[in-house]
Design an enzyme around this catalytic site. Structure first.
Site, short mmCIF file in Angstrom:
data_model
loop_
_atom_site.label_atom_id
_atom_site.label_comp_id
_atom_site.label_asym_id
_atom_site.label_seq_id
_atom_site.Cartn_x
_atom_site.Cartn_y
_atom_site.Cartn_z
N HIS A 1 0.90 -1.25 0.03
CA HIS A 1 -0.15 -0.14 -0.16
C HIS A 1 0.85 1.15 0.09
O HIS A 1 0.38 2.28 0.05
CB HIS A 1 -1.21 -0.09 1.24
CG HIS A 1 -2.15 -0.87 1.24
ND1 HIS A 1 -3.33 -0.38 0.49
CD2 HIS A 1 -2.13 -2.00 1.60
CE1 HIS A 1 -4.10 -1.32 0.41
NE2 HIS A 1 -3.59 -2.48 1.26
N LYS B 1 -9.00 13.39 4.43
CA LYS B 1 -8.33 12.34 4.54
C LYS B 1 -7.23 12.17 5.65
O LYS B 1 -7.25 13.29 6.19
CB LYS B 1 -7.47 12.10 3.03
CG LYS B 1 -6.65 13.36 2.69
CD LYS B 1 -6.16 13.18 1.15
CE LYS B 1 -7.18 13.28 0.30
NZ LYS B 1 -6.78 12.47 -1.11
N ARG B 2 -6.30 11.30 5.78
CA ARG B 2 -5.35 11.63 6.80
C ARG B 2 -4.46 12.69 6.47
O ARG B 2 -4.12 13.21 5.32
CB ARG B 2 -4.43 10.17 6.60
CG ARG B 2 -3.48 10.03 7.72
CD ARG B 2 -3.06 8.62 7.68
NE ARG B 2 -3.01 8.07 6.40
CZ ARG B 2 -1.55 7.90 5.93
NH1 ARG B 2 -0.42 8.41 6.70
NH2 ARG B 2 -1.26 7.31 4.69
N LYS C 1 0.07 14.32 0.95
CA LYS C 1 -1.35 14.44 0.71
C LYS C 1 -1.36 15.80 0.43
O LYS C 1 -2.40 16.20 -0.25
CB LYS C 1 -2.14 13.91 1.51
CG LYS C 1 -1.94 12.38 1.67
CD LYS C 1 -3.15 11.91 2.78
CE LYS C 1 -2.92 10.40 2.79
NZ LYS C 1 -3.60 9.72 1.56
N THR D 1 -8.99 5.86 -2.20
CA THR D 1 -10.32 5.56 -2.18
C THR D 1 -11.40 6.66 -1.90
O THR D 1 -12.44 6.55 -2.29
CB THR D 1 -10.67 4.51 -1.11
OG1 THR D 1 -10.21 4.78 0.21
CG2 THR D 1 -10.00 2.97 -1.50
N LYS E 1 -15.14 7.64 -4.05
CA LYS E 1 -16.22 7.90 -3.21
C LYS E 1 -16.71 9.33 -3.60
O LYS E 1 -18.12 9.70 -4.08
CB LYS E 1 -16.01 7.87 -1.82
CG LYS E 1 -15.72 6.56 -1.26
CD LYS E 1 -15.09 6.62 0.16
CE LYS E 1 -14.40 5.53 0.56
NZ LYS E 1 -13.65 5.67 1.85
#
Length: 855
Positions: free
Chosen positions: A388, A579-580, A585, A687, A691
């Protein structure tokens, strides 16, 4: 501690006087205790309220109603659950065993109602009792048994496995406290315990009779067996009891209900009576407290030696318990373990459970007396490994010293695996020391460490990435030498999410519109959503589509106002990044864009700017200083922007605390724009991006992870692309990247950075954000400054598109219509066919009598 009833009576929003005087509905008693008729459901609901909660309606709180309803639904799962397990045993089927440190399941009640086809009936029952089903669903705790995509993916996979009628068991840890409950105080993240089990969990079934022992510490000795052959014996320092708790996971419109088995740690001897009688009260319960620490908290801070030891103990605890459980299940119907791999497919969800390879070898060799070669052959054929991450620093490495202290026998086994592997490697590639060093399970530099990803690669028959780009980069970079050695082992399995929770449950109005137009087949085959493309030029369909999005925005706004005391403009563009929190990110890149827009307004208060609400959410790891400082920066920027009269409602910055699955179910359907802006080559898949797109949000993003495939499916014209490619990122770093050059040569960027550097957002503490500024100007490992201008320009294109609502609506429809590839059903079908070799198994409820089931 306050009792659950008193606690929830304080929180109850029901007018009890209304409940006490409302007429009681007529109930017809049926013979079938777990029938699906409205009358039977009413009776079961009241029975569970009275007999399980010990209360009648005159005193019941919303939480009492939730528990009564949860048991009512669980009762209807158990018939299917028991028959599913019995069928697997009777037919001796091959079972998928998904080992994961995280299972971020979300609330069970709403999802189980959907999958059982009971949502509308239960809604009717609740209305007849003058109750609101949505308010009751809100009473269920949302356990944080995961940190983000890894755990959410595992939950989606369990849903798809059951929906596709695939025999499966999920294995993990029953953490007493989840990741943590996040609060925002003065703009900072504050972590408090996520005490999700405070009042129990009606969905789980404890199985104390199926407990197993897990050993830790100690040393090994060599003895000789009855044939005078040498044999290694592990003499542990302590033994922990692993107690299984099963949660039924139903499929959608199937009879299949698979188990999620989570392990709780307890002491093998909970109470030292001798110590207690001697007045040593702490020592009397010391073993119990020590043992329970293992399943206490998800991801304890590993910045200390004790934290690292606890993490490794957690990983070994749940894989050892799970493997012992699987062997026990196998031996119930088979004389030996020779065919173990033929009936058991074990998937390692990242490297957290990779120690399972050494543990299965230990069990085969030490407990069941298999010779090494046969044990290794079965082990390799049993395991498959999902990677991952693309960041080498994120691949787990455990010190040899820690292994020697905690898992001495496993250290010996890993050394033996490594010796045999490297011996063969040197035969195949003589004189290639660099290759040997790269592939060795033991890292020799800066203290010996065990490379868990290498162990997973060597001990598995299949290795997969989770997006097309991710898999290619694994083969070219992160796991390059393994891919050269065993190209046949590598597969791509692009992630997916379940449309049942993430569209049907989360976005009921959109689901109803789609079903009205094309039928409900899309819920089991998301490719059928393509059929709504034919309505993209239908003005009435487009109007209803816009109206649904607007209703979702109103619902989110009402929720944030009610529960977070935050007011947002539903007519603004909802620009969302949830998100985290992590530097790669790039939540701080979005913060730079907000400051850029703010600067434009300050320079020209009459500037034409499309109104935007920037919504952030996510948790930073407790020990991750820069991530927590980014949260503070976002909130500090919001404090200034939201209170500046020059902005006049054109910009709003909201950081929604404690982002979780349930909050995601509200946010994804309401979003207009999905921010997927990670540095190219860093995000494995994502993911959340799926969504958002399924629910009609448009994506602004880089060519990273699954963004590439989302853009391919939606069409480049329906995706806002910016930024460097992964190849350009690598090339720029290879040739020397100088972020300060971008700052020097871009007046707008300089103004943005200077606002932060000069303390504009931190009055009284001008150096507060100095670490972020220094990192950007002198290191910028995630290339924010290189991508800044492209990002700002792309956001201008977003604003232009949003101003044309007809164009935006068509783009939104096409995004939803073309996301069929990203159903987790597709992903699971590929795993079953290409890696697991596991066919579906029909579960029939005909002529089944639970009282005669032989389990």
């Amino acid at each position: 501690m306050m009792s659950p009833r008193l606690f929830h009576q304080e929180q109850s929003m029901i007018d009890q006087s209304t409940l006490n005087t409302s007429p009681q509905p007529t109930i017809t008693i049926e013979d079938d205790r777990t029938g699906m008729s409205v009358a039977t459901l009413k009776r079961a609901f009241l029975d569970n309220l009275f007999y399980l909660q010990g209360i009648d309606r005159s005193q019941a709180t919303l939480y009492d109603y939730y528990v009564a309803l949860a048991y009512t639904i669980r009762d209807r799962l158990l018939h299917r659950f028991i028959k599913t397990v019995a069928t697997y045993k009777q037919e001796k089927v091959k079972v998928v065993c998904y080992l994961s440190a995280e299972f971020l399941m979300g609330r069970h009640l709403g999802n189980n109602l959907i999958n059982l086809g009971l949502y509308d009936k239960i809604d009717q029952v609740m209305k007849e009792f003058d109750l609101d089903l949505n308010e009751i669903i809100e009473q269920e705790p949302d356990p944080g048994l995961g940190n983000g995509g890894l755990g959410r993916l595992a939950a989606c996979f369990l849903d798809s496995l059951a929906s596709l009628e695939v025999p499966a068991i999920g294995y993990g840890i029953r953490y007493e406290f989840g990741i943590f409950h996040q609060r925002i105080q003065d703009g900072w993240q504050v972590e408090v315990p996520d005490n999700w089990l405070r009042f129990g969990n009606p969905w789980e079934i404890p199985r104390a009779d199926e407990s197993v022992e897990v050993k830790l510490g100690g040393h090994t000795e060599i003895i000789h067996n009855e044939k005078n052959q040498p044999k290694v014996v592990w003499i542990p320092e302590r033994t922990i009891l692993a107690i299984p708790y099963d949660t039924p996971v139903p499929g959608y419109q199937t009879n299949t209900v698979n188990p999620l088995r989570l392990w709780k740690a307890e002491a093998s001897e909970e109470f030292n009576f001798e110590a207690f009688n001697s007045g040593l009260y702490d020592r009397a319960v010391a073993e119990k407290m020590d043992a329970e620490t293992i399943s206490k908290v998800l991801y304890p801070n590993d910045n200390t030696p004790a934290g690292r030891e606890l993490r490794l103990a957690q990983q070994y605890f749940f894989v050892s318990a799970s493997l012992q459980d699987l062997i026990r299940i196998h031996l119930r119907t088979h004389p030996n373990l020779d065919t173990f791999y033929e009936l058991t497919a074990i998937q390692l969800n990242d490297t957290h459970p990779a120690v399972a390879i050494a543990e299965l070898m230990r069990l085969f060799v030490d407990r069941y007396d298999y010779d090494w070669d046969k044990a290794w052959d079965i082990t390799q054929k049993t395991f498959a490994y999902t990677n991952h991450t693309l960041m080498p620093e994120a691949l787990e490495r455990w010190s040899v010293d820690l292994f020697a202290k905690l898992l001495p026998r496993h250290l010996e086994i890993i050394y033996e695996i490594n010796h045999r592997f490297l011996t063969g490697l040197q035969t195949w590639f003589p004189n290639d020391e660099a290759l040997v060093e790269s592939l060795s399970l033991i890292e020799e530099n800066h203290g010996k460490k065990i490379r868990m990803a290498n162990l997973a690669c060597v001990g598995s028959h299949a290795i997969n990435g989770v997006a097309a780009l991710h898999t290619e980069l694994l083969k070219k970079d992160t796991l390059r030498d393994f891919a050269k050695l065993w190209p046949q082992k590598f597969f791509n399995k692009t992630n997916g999410v379940t449309p049942r929770r993430w569209i049907l449950l989360s976005n009921p109005e959109l689901s109803a519109l789609v079903t009205e137009k094309i039928g409900d087949g899309w819920l089991k085959n998301l490719d059928e959503m393509r059929q709504i493309e034919k309505f993209v030029d239908d003005p009435e369909f487009c109007r209803r589509w816009r109206e649904i999005k607007q209703n979702n925005k109103r619902n989110l706004a009402a929720y944030l106002l009610k529960y977070r005391n935050v007011q947002i403009d539903v007519n603004s563009l909802f620009d969302v990044q949830v998100k985290r929190i992590h530097e790669y990110k790039r939540q701080h890149l979005a913060a730079l864009e907000i400051i850029h827009l703010y600067n434009r307004i300050k320079q020209n208060p009459h500037a034409e700017i499309v109104p935007r609400t920037f919504i952030f959410g996510g948790k930073a790891a407790p020990g991750y200083f820069m991530a927590k400082l980014i949260i503070k920066l976002i909130n500090a920027v919001g404090e200034v922007v939201n209170n500046d009269p020059d902005v006049r409602g054109r910009l709003k910055v909201v950081f929604v605390s404690n982002f979780n699955v349930s909050l995601g179910q509200r946010i994804y359907p309401a979003a207009d724009l999905s921010e997927q802006i990670s540095t190219a080559g860093k995000e494995a898949s994502g993911t959340g991006n799926m969504k958002f797109a399924m629910n009609g949000a448009l994506t602004i993003g880089t060519l990273d992870g699954a963004n590439i495939e989302i853009r391919e499916e939606a069409g480049p014209e329906n995706f806002f692309l910016f930024g460097l490619t992964a190849e350009q990122v690598y090339a720029m770093k290879e040739n020397g990247y100088h972020p300060h050059t971008y700052y020097d040569n871009n007046f707008d960027l300089k103004a943005v950075i200077d606002r932060i550097a000069h303390g504009y957002f931190s009055p009284g503490n001008p150096n507060l954000f100095h670490p972020i500024v220094e990192s950007l100007l002198h290191h910028d490992p995630y290339m924010l400054l290189a991508d800044y201008q492209a990002y700002v320009g792309c956001q201008d294109e977003v604003s232009k598109a949003y101003a044309d609502q007809d164009r935006w609506t068509k783009m939104s429809i096409l995004n939803s219509a073309r996301m069929g590839k990203f159903s987790s059903d597709r992903t699971i079908r590929e795993y079953c066919k290409e890696i697991w070799d596991v066919p579906p198994v029909k579960i029939s409820l005909d002529e089944y009598h639970p009282e005669y089931a032989d389990l």
